[in-house]
Scaffold this motif. Structure first.
Motif, PDB file in Angstrom:
ATOM      1  N   GLN A 103     -19.056  20.372   7.482  1.00 29.08           N
ATOM      2  CA  GLN A 103     -20.043  21.445   7.402  1.00 29.08           C
ATOM      3  C   GLN A 103     -20.554  21.553   5.967  1.00 29.08           C
ATOM      4  OE1 GLN A 103     -18.419  25.147   8.749  1.00 29.08           O
ATOM      5  NE2 GLN A 103     -17.987  24.388  10.790  1.00 29.08           N
ATOM      6  N   GLU A 104     -21.864  21.410   5.812  1.00 31.07           N
ATOM      7  CA  GLU A 104     -22.439  21.631   4.484  1.00 31.07           C
ATOM      8  C   GLU A 104     -22.332  23.121   4.167  1.00 31.07           C
ATOM      9  OE1 GLU A 104     -26.226  20.051   3.422  1.00 31.07           O
ATOM     10  OE2 GLU A 104     -25.867  18.176   4.497  1.00 31.07           O
ATOM     11  N   PRO A 105     -22.080  23.450   2.906  1.00 23.60           N
ATOM     12  CA  PRO A 105     -21.970  24.869   2.557  1.00 23.60           C
ATOM     13  C   PRO A 105     -23.309  25.573   2.690  1.00 23.60           C
ATOM     14  CG  PRO A 105     -21.849  23.481   0.598  1.00 23.60           C
ATOM     15  CD  PRO A 105     -21.866  22.562   1.778  1.00 23.60           C
ATOM     16  N   PRO A 106     -23.310  26.774   3.269  1.00 21.98           N
ATOM     17  CA  PRO A 106     -24.562  27.530   3.326  1.00 21.98           C
ATOM     18  C   PRO A 106     -24.984  27.979   1.925  1.00 21.98           C
ATOM     19  CG  PRO A 106     -22.770  28.719   4.443  1.00 21.98           C
ATOM     20  CD  PRO A 106     -22.210  27.435   3.925  1.00 21.98           C
ATOM     21  N   THR A 107     -26.250  28.254   1.781  1.00 21.41           N
ATOM     22  CA  THR A 107     -26.776  28.743   0.507  1.00 21.41           C
ATOM     23  C   THR A 107     -26.512  30.249   0.413  1.00 21.41           C
ATOM     24  OG1 THR A 107     -28.509  27.064   0.575  1.00 21.41           O
ATOM     25  CG2 THR A 107     -28.868  28.937  -0.900  1.00 21.41           C
ATOM     26  N   PRO A 108     -25.955  30.712  -0.710  1.00 20.44           N
ATOM     27  CA  PRO A 108     -25.720  32.152  -0.868  1.00 20.44           C
ATOM     28  C   PRO A 108     -27.031  32.937  -0.770  1.00 20.44           C
ATOM     29  CG  PRO A 108     -24.583  30.922  -2.585  1.00 20.44           C
ATOM     30  CD  PRO A 108     -25.470  29.942  -1.858  1.00 20.44           C
ATOM     31  N   ALA A 109     -26.956  34.157  -0.273  1.00 23.50           N
ATOM     32  CA  ALA A 109     -28.144  35.012  -0.134  1.00 23.50           C
ATOM     33  C   ALA A 109     -28.807  35.272  -1.484  1.00 23.50           C
ATOM     34  CB  ALA A 109     -27.755  36.330   0.543  1.00 23.50           C
ATOM     35  N   ASN A 110     -28.004  35.311  -2.551  1.00 22.83           N
ATOM     36  CA  ASN A 110     -28.537  35.594  -3.890  1.00 22.83           C
ATOM     37  C   ASN A 110     -28.703  34.315  -4.722  1.00 22.83           C
ATOM     38  OD1 ASN A 110     -25.835  34.964  -4.367  1.00 22.83           O
ATOM     39  ND2 ASN A 110     -25.589  36.548  -5.922  1.00 22.83           N
ATOM     40  N   GLU A 111     -29.052  33.218  -4.078  1.00 21.19           N
ATOM     41  CA  GLU A 111     -29.088  31.924  -4.757  1.00 21.19           C
ATOM     42  C   GLU A 111     -29.980  31.921  -6.004  1.00 21.19           C
ATOM     43  OE1 GLU A 111     -28.181  27.638  -5.078  1.00 21.19           O
ATOM     44  OE2 GLU A 111     -27.185  29.506  -4.575  1.00 21.19           O
ATOM     45  N   ASP A 112     -31.160  32.496  -5.934  1.00 14.77           N
ATOM     46  CA  ASP A 112     -32.053  32.483  -7.100  1.00 14.77           C
ATOM     47  C   ASP A 112     -31.427  33.214  -8.283  1.00 14.77           C
ATOM     48  OD1 ASP A 112     -33.948  31.011  -5.710  1.00 14.77           O
ATOM     49  OD2 ASP A 112     -35.130  32.770  -5.145  1.00 14.77           O
ATOM     50  N   GLU A 113     -30.867  34.391  -8.028  1.00 21.23           N
ATOM     51  CA  GLU A 113     -30.222  35.160  -9.095  1.00 21.23           C
ATOM     52  C   GLU A 113     -28.982  34.432  -9.613  1.00 21.23           C
ATOM     53  OE1 GLU A 113     -30.927  36.396  -6.028  1.00 21.23           O
ATOM     54  OE2 GLU A 113     -32.533  37.835  -6.436  1.00 21.23           O
ATOM     55  N   ARG A 114     -28.232  33.817  -8.701  1.00 18.56           N
ATOM     56  CA  ARG A 114     -27.014  33.091  -9.067  1.00 18.56           C
ATOM     57  C   ARG A 114     -27.353  31.924  -9.989  1.00 18.56           C
ATOM     58  NH1 ARG A 114     -23.978  29.108  -8.193  1.00 18.56           N
ATOM     59  NH2 ARG A 114     -25.509  27.971  -7.007  1.00 18.56           N
ATOM     60  N   LEU A 115     -28.359  31.153  -9.628  1.00 11.33           N
ATOM     61  CA  LEU A 115     -28.759  30.014 -10.462  1.00 11.33           C
ATOM     62  C   LEU A 115     -29.312  30.476 -11.806  1.00 11.33           C
ATOM     63  CD1 LEU A 115     -30.389  27.676  -7.795  1.00 11.33           C
ATOM     64  CD2 LEU A 115     -28.222  27.320  -9.007  1.00 11.33           C
ATOM     65  N   GLN A 116     -30.058  31.578 -11.816  1.00 13.55           N
ATOM     66  CA  GLN A 116     -30.573  32.117 -13.078  1.00 13.55           C
ATOM     67  C   GLN A 116     -29.418  32.537 -13.986  1.00 13.55           C
ATOM     68  OE1 GLN A 116     -33.300  35.395 -12.666  1.00 13.55           O
ATOM     69  NE2 GLN A 116     -33.617  35.572 -14.864  1.00 13.55           N
ATOM     70  N   ALA A 117     -28.422  33.214 -13.421  1.00 15.16           N
ATOM     71  CA  ALA A 117     -27.257  33.649 -14.211  1.00 15.16           C
ATOM     72  C   ALA A 117     -26.500  32.445 -14.763  1.00 15.16           C
ATOM     73  CB  ALA A 117     -26.336  34.517 -13.361  1.00 15.16           C
ATOM     74  N   LEU A 118     -26.335  31.416 -13.943  1.00 13.78           N
ATOM     75  CA  LEU A 118     -25.658  30.197 -14.394  1.00 13.78           C
ATOM     76  C   LEU A 118     -26.433  29.551 -15.541  1.00 13.78           C
ATOM     77  CD1 LEU A 118     -23.574  27.907 -14.183  1.00 13.78           C
ATOM     78  CD2 LEU A 118     -24.971  26.939 -12.333  1.00 13.78           C
TER      79      LEU A 118
END
Length: 175
Positions: A2-17
């Motif tokens: 199973q490929e991991p689902p994308t988190p609901a807050n993906e845009d914010e998560r990537l920005q924070a990273l």
């Protein structure tokens, strides 16, 4: 697999990273010590500080792996960032999410995985502190508490690394 689902807050998560300015930076002793301690404490051949980018997981610190990154779509850690608690996979060969994953069926032959999400104070989970073995294992409550404490230390170091330092910045904050 199973490929991991994308988190609901993906845009914010990537920005924070990305705001941490840590991706693709050289190894740092403070992070290397955390994974070395985790590997030794849990008697694990592999320990990682793994950061989940848009298409890859990148290792800020590692013990037991030669590679610096791998694809996100086969990553155990990309599953682990979806929840706040530590994800434990006692026997990957018996877990429908991972049984036919190339990291299980091929090298490095993952059978056991435990990943504690690296959750920033702002709420985004950007990766994990994880420990991996080539044989099935279990963790008890004390083990989980130790892993969580090491994860907290890693998050503290990530945040400290990103924070501005020096008297000029202190003066700007108080002005």
């Amino acid at each position: 697999m199973q490929e991991p689902p994308t988190p609901a807050n993906e845009d914010e998560r990537l920005q924070a990273l990305r705001q941490l300015l840590i991706l693709d930076t050289p190894p740092e002793e403070r992070f290397d010590r955390i994974v070395a301690f985790a590997a030794q404490e849990f008697d694990m051949p592999i320990a990682l500080i793994s950061l989940i980018d848009a298409e890859r997981q990148w290792f800020k610190a590692k013990v037991g792996l030669d590679t610096r990154e791998m694809a996100r779509d086969i990553s155990f850690c990309a599953h682990a960032i979806l929840k706040d608690e530590t994800m434990v996979v006692p026997d990957a060969a018996q877990d429908q999410r991972f049984a036919d994953n190339p990291l299980v069926t091929g090298g490095p032959g993952i059978q056991f995985y435990a990943g504690a999400p690296l959750k920033l104070p702002s709420g985004e989970s950007i990766g994990t502190l994880c420990i991996i073995d080539q044989q099935p294992r279990e963790l008890d409550r004390v083990d989980l508490a130790i892993l969580a404490s090491l994860r907290d230390l890693a998050v503290d170091e990530l945040v400290r690394r990103a924070a501005p330092e020096g008297p000029a910045n202190d003066a700007a904050v108080s002005a």
